[in-house]
Design an enzyme around this catalytic site. Sequence first.
Site, PDB file in Angstrom:
ATOM      1  N   TRP A 306       3.723 -25.224  39.058  1.00 57.03           N
ATOM      2  CA  TRP A 306       4.423 -23.948  38.847  1.00 57.03           C
ATOM      3  C   TRP A 306       5.882 -24.187  38.479  1.00 57.03           C
ATOM      4  O   TRP A 306       6.549 -23.300  37.959  1.00 57.03           O
ATOM      5  CB  TRP A 306       4.309 -23.053  40.091  1.00 57.03           C
ATOM      6  CG  TRP A 306       5.141 -23.480  41.284  1.00 57.03           C
ATOM      7  CD1 TRP A 306       5.242 -24.734  41.790  1.00 57.03           C
ATOM      8  CD2 TRP A 306       5.981 -22.640  42.087  1.00 57.03           C
ATOM      9  NE1 TRP A 306       6.088 -24.746  42.886  1.00 57.03           N
ATOM     10  CE2 TRP A 306       6.551 -23.460  43.091  1.00 57.03           C
ATOM     11  CE3 TRP A 306       6.303 -21.289  42.073  1.00 57.03           C
ATOM     12  CZ2 TRP A 306       7.431 -22.971  44.059  1.00 57.03           C
ATOM     13  CZ3 TRP A 306       7.170 -20.806  43.044  1.00 57.03           C
ATOM     14  CH2 TRP A 306       7.730 -21.634  44.019  1.00 57.03           C
ATOM     15  N   ASP A 307       6.366 -25.408  38.707  1.00 57.21           N
ATOM     16  CA  ASP A 307       7.737 -25.780  38.358  1.00 57.21           C
ATOM     17  C   ASP A 307       8.069 -25.342  36.929  1.00 57.21           C
ATOM     18  O   ASP A 307       9.173 -24.906  36.621  1.00 57.21           O
ATOM     19  CB  ASP A 307       7.928 -27.310  38.411  1.00 57.21           C
ATOM     20  CG  ASP A 307       7.528 -27.931  39.737  1.00 57.21           C
ATOM     21  OD1 ASP A 307       6.585 -27.415  40.346  1.00 57.21           O
ATOM     22  OD2 ASP A 307       8.145 -28.922  40.141  1.00 57.21           O
ATOM     23  N   GLU A 447       4.750 -25.022  51.570  1.00 55.61           N
ATOM     24  CA  GLU A 447       3.460 -25.700  51.724  1.00 55.61           C
ATOM     25  C   GLU A 447       3.153 -26.170  53.141  1.00 55.61           C
ATOM     26  O   GLU A 447       2.060 -26.667  53.404  1.00 55.61           O
ATOM     27  CB  GLU A 447       3.412 -26.905  50.775  1.00 55.61           C
ATOM     28  CG  GLU A 447       3.350 -26.506  49.320  1.00 55.61           C
ATOM     29  CD  GLU A 447       3.374 -27.703  48.388  1.00 55.61           C
ATOM     30  OE1 GLU A 447       3.809 -28.795  48.805  1.00 55.61           O
ATOM     31  OE2 GLU A 447       2.967 -27.531  47.227  1.00 55.61           O
ATOM     32  N   LYS A 546       9.047 -25.251  54.396  1.00 53.83           N
ATOM     33  CA  LYS A 546       9.424 -26.358  53.512  1.00 53.83           C
ATOM     34  C   LYS A 546      10.476 -25.929  52.501  1.00 53.83           C
ATOM     35  O   LYS A 546      11.437 -26.640  52.233  1.00 53.83           O
ATOM     36  CB  LYS A 546       8.185 -26.866  52.773  1.00 53.83           C
ATOM     37  CG  LYS A 546       8.484 -28.028  51.847  1.00 53.83           C
ATOM     38  CD  LYS A 546       7.227 -28.565  51.189  1.00 53.83           C
ATOM     39  CE  LYS A 546       7.568 -29.702  50.235  1.00 53.83           C
ATOM     40  NZ  LYS A 546       6.412 -30.165  49.481  1.00 53.83           N
ATOM     41  N   GLN A 547      10.270 -24.772  51.897  1.00 55.93           N
ATOM     42  CA  GLN A 547      11.150 -24.363  50.794  1.00 55.93           C
ATOM     43  C   GLN A 547      11.169 -22.843  50.673  1.00 55.93           C
ATOM     44  O   GLN A 547      10.315 -22.172  51.272  1.00 55.93           O
ATOM     45  CB  GLN A 547      10.675 -24.980  49.488  1.00 55.93           C
ATOM     46  CG  GLN A 547       9.320 -24.480  49.026  1.00 55.93           C
ATOM     47  CD  GLN A 547       8.638 -25.433  48.070  1.00 55.93           C
ATOM     48  OE1 GLN A 547       8.063 -26.427  48.485  1.00 55.93           O
ATOM     49  NE2 GLN A 547       8.707 -25.138  46.796  1.00 55.93           N
TER      50      GLN A 547
HETATM   51  C1  BGC Z   1       6.685 -28.700  46.083  1.00 55.21           C
HETATM   52  C2  BGC Z   1       5.980 -27.839  45.073  1.00 55.21           C
HETATM   53  C3  BGC Z   1       6.223 -28.420  43.693  1.00 55.21           C
HETATM   54  C4  BGC Z   1       5.794 -29.873  43.643  1.00 55.21           C
HETATM   55  C5  BGC Z   1       6.129 -30.521  42.319  1.00 55.21           C
HETATM   56  C6  BGC Z   1       6.196 -30.139  45.966  1.00 55.21           C
HETATM   57  O1  BGC Z   1       6.887 -30.947  46.849  1.00 55.21           O
HETATM   58  O2  BGC Z   1       6.459 -28.208  47.372  1.00 55.21           O
HETATM   59  O3  BGC Z   1       6.461 -26.515  45.126  1.00 55.21           O
HETATM   60  O4  BGC Z   1       5.543 -27.685  42.745  1.00 55.21           O
HETATM   61  O5  BGC Z   1       6.450 -30.603  44.653  1.00 55.21           O
HETATM   62  O6  BGC Z   1       7.489 -30.510  42.070  1.00 55.21           O
END
Ligand code: BGC
Length: 696
Positions: A306-307, A447, A546-547
């Site tokens: 999704w980045d 996550e 996490k984010q």
């Molecule tokens: C993040 C995801 C991201 C992926 C790739 C993961 O650590 O939690 O949101 O899409 O890394 O960058």
Amino acid sequence: MSLRYPHIFAQDRLDRGNVILDGNRFLLANGHIGYRGTVEEYGREEMVGLIIAGVYDQYQDSWRENLALPNPFLFRAYKEGKEISIRTEEPLSHQVKLDFDRGVYTRRSSLSKLIISSSRIVSHDDDSLLFTRIEVEAKEEGEYELVYGIDTDINEIHGPHFAKQIIENAANRLCFKGKTNEGKILFVSAEYRGFAGIYQKEDGFFHAKLELKPHQKLSLEIIARVDEDALGEIPNDRYSVLAKASIQAFARKWGRCKVIIEGDAELDYELAYSMYHALILGDEKRIRSIAARGLSGQTYKGAIFWDTEIFLLPFYVLANPKIARNLLLYRINTLPGALAKAKSLGYEGAYYAWESQDSGLEACRADNVTDPVTGETVVTYFGTKQIHISADVVYAFDRYIEATGDMSVLKEGGDKVIFEVAKFFLSYSTVDDQGIYHINDVIGPDEYHERVNDEAFTLALARRVMRILGKYVDPKSLSQEDQEIYNRCVEAEFASPQTRNGVIAEFDGYFDLEDIDVASLKKRVKNPQDYWGGKHGIATHTQVIKQADVVSLMALCPEDFDRESMERNYDYYLSRTEHGSSLSASMHCLLGAKLGKEKEAYQFLRNSSGIDIRGAEKLYAGGVYIGGTHPAANAGAYLGLVYGFLGLKEIEGRVTFDVHLPRRIHSVKLRYCVGKEVYEVTCDQRGVVKKKEVRV
Ligand code: BGC
């Protein structure tokens, strides 16, 4: 290390501890191929890498990943049988530079008996080309042996990927031809001009034995190219001619998106560096997307997350809409993979791969994370439960169309993508007695908490998908059966997440979890490589996330929330967010800037813009190597400045600004594209002070 202004990233001494990191930091790329920032004499151990975008391969049953190709730039010097190299001795001086305005890498190492300098480019003019000019200067008289050619002993994480390979030699040329395990044919060919070395079949390299006098200089030019399926022609032009063409082409790319920040030289520098790392990944010619670690290696299997839709696409909408369009076309082309994934899991419609490769089939595996101590698999459900990815794709279509007014992507298959994603959300939902749609058993952007119900981000994006369906897809264009599905989609009423004092629960039951801040939770860490989520993670049973999750939702869809709600949620989640993903900072910057939290938002902007310069990100997560550049954070820094502090908005192909610059910034000059036109706007503390159309 020194930060030079303007726009040279330089290192003035050899930093042996950071060779892998520097390979990322000094990366050259052109959207099609990338070459890691390593010196000529390095090899597999130092992770030299020539990476090609969009080509993947699987070796036996290990992870399918993007391809690394043989290195055409290997060069080593010997005297009396001893290698003269930074591998074998401490250099008297050593300097590496990346000129990121021009896309040129240079190195100069003064060694005991030789000075080795080089300059290298991955061409922005012809994207199958990469070339270098290597110069040696003798310090003492005698015979030197120079060895050079294509190094096939390459670093591959889950290889070997070439089931068959040969190197052919003709005059001063070498050509590697390889057939992958999946049957793809790749070529790396190169012409070596200068030392008149003799090709030795036994080791596959050229050997030149040369008598040199002190201060005598000799140079070698290597013009290399990468081809798929059929071998192309190496141009006759010299390095200087090819370099000029590449620098001019790269200047045109910069000319459409340059940002100049007055009054804050550090931010100006960092942002330009970040933008460089995002700008070198877009491919104008091919329908391809951008991997989470760009072209810096094979981390995350070279997959697209999704980045791209959430962070890189808005950057490209302004920097080069054609590339943004290609990113969307990639999702149209990979719709069959998304349909197949949904079907295989028992759903209807399109469930895009969490980790998407060339076909769009799911590349994410349950064994994505390993316990760093026991080596056992930590089971995660990213691939089957992170369903927001499908909604993110649709969000990106809407965003692109709003910004550019280009509805043609719908006709090219975008309308089908939107319909199939809406259908998927319908089929994933459960309807309660009141007729309310719940989305259960998912993972949100945070996550660490897996398989949760009514996740706020996912619910809101699903709701938005249905709105976008109603906005762009004409039900009359659908079959009778699909019209019924369409009606159910646009009428679906999704559950509202729980709230407490105006704070939205990230998911059902979130407030019942242990309430602890990140700093206190960190004290429970046993191994720095431990994974905080999953079944046994230290964050799993707490409110630490996490984010950015609810914060991301508000940053991406601010029109759906009032200011007070945004403030409460921003404040609540701030101390509970680990920022364990590099994606998190820019979302906080965007929302913080909107809320006038100037200091914090500025800090988040710097966290994002400085990410690859600092190089402090985790290299391992749960025992798995995750190093490389961070394109989403690189683009995110740009988004923070442009959409956050400059308040840029795109509505139906028009751009407006609502400028709130941090005090330290005097002015920002920004170039951006609207369709084929390029504009330059100057903003200062008063707002927009100048706007003009420019020719690039
Ligand atoms: C993040 C995801 C991201 C992926 C790739 C993961 O650590 O939690 O949101 O899409 O890394 O960058």
